[in-house]
Write an enzyme that holds these catalytic residues in place. Structure first.
Site, PDB file in Angstrom:
ATOM      1  N   ASN A 113       0.875  -1.168   0.000  1.00  0.00           N
ATOM      2  CA  ASN A 113       0.000   0.000   0.000  1.00  0.00           C
ATOM      3  C   ASN A 113       0.908   1.213   0.000  1.00  0.00           C
ATOM      4  O   ASN A 113       1.482   1.555   1.036  1.00  0.00           O
ATOM      5  CB  ASN A 113      -0.893  -0.021   1.250  1.00  0.00           C
ATOM      6  CG  ASN A 113      -1.683   1.263   1.408  1.00  0.00           C
ATOM      7  OD1 ASN A 113      -1.802   2.042   0.463  1.00  0.00           O
ATOM      8  ND2 ASN A 113      -2.224   1.485   2.595  1.00  0.00           N
ATOM      9  N   TRP A 114       1.024   1.824  -1.168  1.00  0.00           N
ATOM     10  CA  TRP A 114       1.955   2.954  -1.280  1.00  0.00           C
ATOM     11  C   TRP A 114       1.429   4.210  -0.587  1.00  0.00           C
ATOM     12  O   TRP A 114       2.169   5.187  -0.447  1.00  0.00           O
ATOM     13  CB  TRP A 114       2.215   3.280  -2.753  1.00  0.00           C
ATOM     14  CG  TRP A 114       3.073   2.281  -3.478  1.00  0.00           C
ATOM     15  CD1 TRP A 114       3.532   1.084  -3.011  1.00  0.00           C
ATOM     16  CD2 TRP A 114       3.568   2.403  -4.814  1.00  0.00           C
ATOM     17  NE1 TRP A 114       4.283   0.443  -3.974  1.00  0.00           N
ATOM     18  CE2 TRP A 114       4.317   1.241  -5.096  1.00  0.00           C
ATOM     19  CE3 TRP A 114       3.450   3.373  -5.810  1.00  0.00           C
ATOM     20  CZ2 TRP A 114       4.948   1.026  -6.328  1.00  0.00           C
ATOM     21  CZ3 TRP A 114       4.067   3.165  -7.036  1.00  0.00           C
ATOM     22  CH2 TRP A 114       4.815   2.006  -7.293  1.00  0.00           C
ATOM     23  N   LYS A 115       0.156   4.220  -0.218  1.00  0.00           N
ATOM     24  CA  LYS A 115      -0.479   5.417   0.349  1.00  0.00           C
ATOM     25  C   LYS A 115      -0.225   6.607  -0.597  1.00  0.00           C
ATOM     26  O   LYS A 115      -0.094   6.407  -1.806  1.00  0.00           O
ATOM     27  CB  LYS A 115       0.021   5.698   1.761  1.00  0.00           C
ATOM     28  CG  LYS A 115      -0.037   4.461   2.649  1.00  0.00           C
ATOM     29  CD  LYS A 115       0.084   4.785   4.104  1.00  0.00           C
ATOM     30  CE  LYS A 115       0.305   3.512   4.890  1.00  0.00           C
ATOM     31  NZ  LYS A 115      -0.078   3.648   6.301  1.00  0.00           N
TER      32      LYS A 115
ATOM     33  N   HIS B 200      -9.573   0.844   4.498  1.00  0.00           N
ATOM     34  CA  HIS B 200      -8.317   1.057   5.238  1.00  0.00           C
ATOM     35  C   HIS B 200      -8.613   1.965   6.435  1.00  0.00           C
ATOM     36  O   HIS B 200      -9.444   2.878   6.353  1.00  0.00           O
ATOM     37  CB  HIS B 200      -7.270   1.706   4.319  1.00  0.00           C
ATOM     38  CG  HIS B 200      -5.909   1.712   4.929  1.00  0.00           C
ATOM     39  ND1 HIS B 200      -5.520   2.661   5.859  1.00  0.00           N
ATOM     40  CD2 HIS B 200      -4.854   0.882   4.788  1.00  0.00           C
ATOM     41  CE1 HIS B 200      -4.280   2.418   6.243  1.00  0.00           C
ATOM     42  NE2 HIS B 200      -3.847   1.336   5.610  1.00  0.00           N
TER      43      HIS B 200
ATOM     44  N   GLU C  88      -7.116   4.401   7.618  1.00  0.00           N
ATOM     45  CA  GLU C  88      -6.957   5.842   7.357  1.00  0.00           C
ATOM     46  C   GLU C  88      -8.204   6.402   6.673  1.00  0.00           C
ATOM     47  O   GLU C  88      -8.600   7.538   6.938  1.00  0.00           O
ATOM     48  CB  GLU C  88      -5.675   6.087   6.533  1.00  0.00           C
ATOM     49  CG  GLU C  88      -4.438   5.876   7.396  1.00  0.00           C
ATOM     50  CD  GLU C  88      -3.183   5.462   6.645  1.00  0.00           C
ATOM     51  OE1 GLU C  88      -3.121   5.573   5.415  1.00  0.00           O
ATOM     52  OE2 GLU C  88      -2.245   4.991   7.322  1.00  0.00           O
TER      53      GLU C  88
ATOM     54  N   GLU D 235      -5.616  -5.415  10.220  1.00  0.00           N
ATOM     55  CA  GLU D 235      -4.645  -4.359  10.498  1.00  0.00           C
ATOM     56  C   GLU D 235      -4.998  -3.670  11.807  1.00  0.00           C
ATOM     57  O   GLU D 235      -5.860  -2.772  11.815  1.00  0.00           O
ATOM     58  CB  GLU D 235      -4.659  -3.324   9.363  1.00  0.00           C
ATOM     59  CG  GLU D 235      -4.256  -3.891   8.018  1.00  0.00           C
ATOM     60  CD  GLU D 235      -3.649  -2.825   7.123  1.00  0.00           C
ATOM     61  OE1 GLU D 235      -2.573  -3.073   6.579  1.00  0.00           O
ATOM     62  OE2 GLU D 235      -4.224  -1.729   6.999  1.00  0.00           O
TER      63      GLU D 235
ATOM     64  N   GLY E 196       1.938   2.059  10.707  1.00  0.00           N
ATOM     65  CA  GLY E 196       2.837   3.205  10.585  1.00  0.00           C
ATOM     66  C   GLY E 196       3.463   3.642  11.905  1.00  0.00           C
ATOM     67  O   GLY E 196       4.023   4.724  11.998  1.00  0.00           O
TER      68      GLY E 196
ATOM     69  N   SER F  72       3.145  -2.315  10.389  1.00  0.00           N
ATOM     70  CA  SER F  72       4.588  -2.264  10.632  1.00  0.00           C
ATOM     71  C   SER F  72       5.314  -3.577  10.314  1.00  0.00           C
ATOM     72  O   SER F  72       6.259  -3.953  11.003  1.00  0.00           O
ATOM     73  CB  SER F  72       4.874  -1.805  12.065  1.00  0.00           C
ATOM     74  OG  SER F  72       4.367  -0.492  12.265  1.00  0.00           O
TER      75      SER F  72
HETATM   76  C1  PEP Z   1      -0.899   0.033   5.841  1.00  0.00           C
HETATM   77  O1  PEP Z   1      -0.881   1.194   5.469  1.00  0.00           O
HETATM   78  O2  PEP Z   1      -1.812  -0.714   5.462  1.00  0.00           O
HETATM   79  C2  PEP Z   1       0.157  -0.430   6.743  1.00  0.00           C
HETATM   80  C3  PEP Z   1       0.073  -1.633   7.230  1.00  0.00           C
HETATM   81  O3  PEP Z   1       1.182   0.460   6.982  1.00  0.00           O
HETATM   82  P1  PEP Z   1       2.600   0.132   7.702  1.00  0.00           P
HETATM   83  O4  PEP Z   1       3.099  -1.164   7.111  1.00  0.00           O
HETATM   84  O5  PEP Z   1       3.447   1.285   7.366  1.00  0.00           O
HETATM   85  O6  PEP Z   1       2.318  -0.024   9.156  1.00  0.00           O
END
Ligand code: PEP
Length: 248
Positions: free
Chosen positions: A9-11, A92, A94, A164, A170, A209
């Site tokens: 997931n490049w966000k 997600h 976010e 998640e 993050g 993470s």
């Molecule tokens: C994500 O954005 O779905 C995610 C898991 O981010 P990170 O790996 O940076 O925690």
């Protein structure tokens, strides 16, 4: 079909130049390993041009719940198909927390994605406060049930779930393999209570993470079928190592 699948997931990161460098490093290193990158909308054409014919699929990070019409700024599932997407992330954390996406809206996006032939990657997970108050399973159930109520349990045969925990996204704070496994087993069990065969095939990714250093232990858990990777998916060596750990 149940398999190990890692998705990046490049966000809201990247540029044409940065993406070109990342994708040209990923392509040879991941030859023969199925993986996915979910890129920002403007870079879907670039992903299609760079990744067609490779083992890396691509997708988006959001989709409109409506098929077409006066929805300024939105992107429909059929538009994603025009750019060769096979996957799209829905729900997600976010999107849920920063853009107010409710369980009902996420379920509508999931339905719209599947109706167009895309595979939704449905994100579920609890906040730190929810974990600390012991309602992790209730939260995950509510998020999952919204989709099952809207689309039926059989729809999960053509979806991926990403567990998640919000407190691990993050933050550098990963769920321990045992914590993650417990929630993955709970999710699979909840689906199995409705349809054992769908549950047996369901791909449940862990996200939060994940990095090269902790991937192998997480991927070794019996109900963890890969990962949804944020920050580490932007670093070629990290993402490749995670995909390889999952493929082992
Ligand atoms: C994500 O954005 O779905 C995610 C898991 O981010 P990170 O790996 O940076 O925690």
């Amino acid at each position: 079909m149940r398999k190990k699948l890692v998705a990046g997931n490049w966000k809201m990161h990247g540029s044409l130049a940065e993406n070109a460098a990342l994708l040209s490093a990923l392509k040879p290193a991941l030859a023969g390993i199925e993986a996915v990158v979910c890129v920002p909308f403007p870079y879907l054409a670039q992903a299609q041009a760079e990744l067609t014919g490779s083992s890396i699929a691509w997708g988006a990070q959001n989709v409109c719940e409506e098929a077409k019409g006066a929805f300024t700024g939105e992107v429909s599932a059929s538009m994603l198909l025009d750019f060769g997407c096979t996957y799209v992330i829905v729900g997600h954390s976010e999107r849920r927390s920063l853009y107010g996406e409710s369980d009902t809206l996420v379920a509508r996006k999931y339905v719209a994605a599947q109706a167009a032939g895309l595979t939704p990657i449905l994100c579920v997970g609890e906040s730190l406060a929810e974990r600390e108050s012991g309602v992790t399973e209730a939260v995950v159930s509510r998020q999952l049930d919204a989709v099952i109520d809207a689309a039926g349990v059989a729809s999960l045969a053509k979806a991926v779930i990403a567990y998640e925990p919000v407190w691990a996204i993050g933050t550098g704070k990963t769920a321990s393999p045992e914590q993650a496994q417990a929630v993955h087993a709970f999710i699979r069990g909840r689906v199995a209570a409705l349809d054992a065969s769908v549950a047996g095939q369901l791909v449940i990714q862990y996200g939060g993470s994940v990095k090269a250093a902790n991937a192998a232990e997480l991927m070794a858990q019996p109900d963890i079928d890969g990962g949804l990777i944020g920050g580490a998916s932007l670093v070629a060596d990290e993402f490749v190592a995670i995909c390889r750990a999952a493929a082992k």
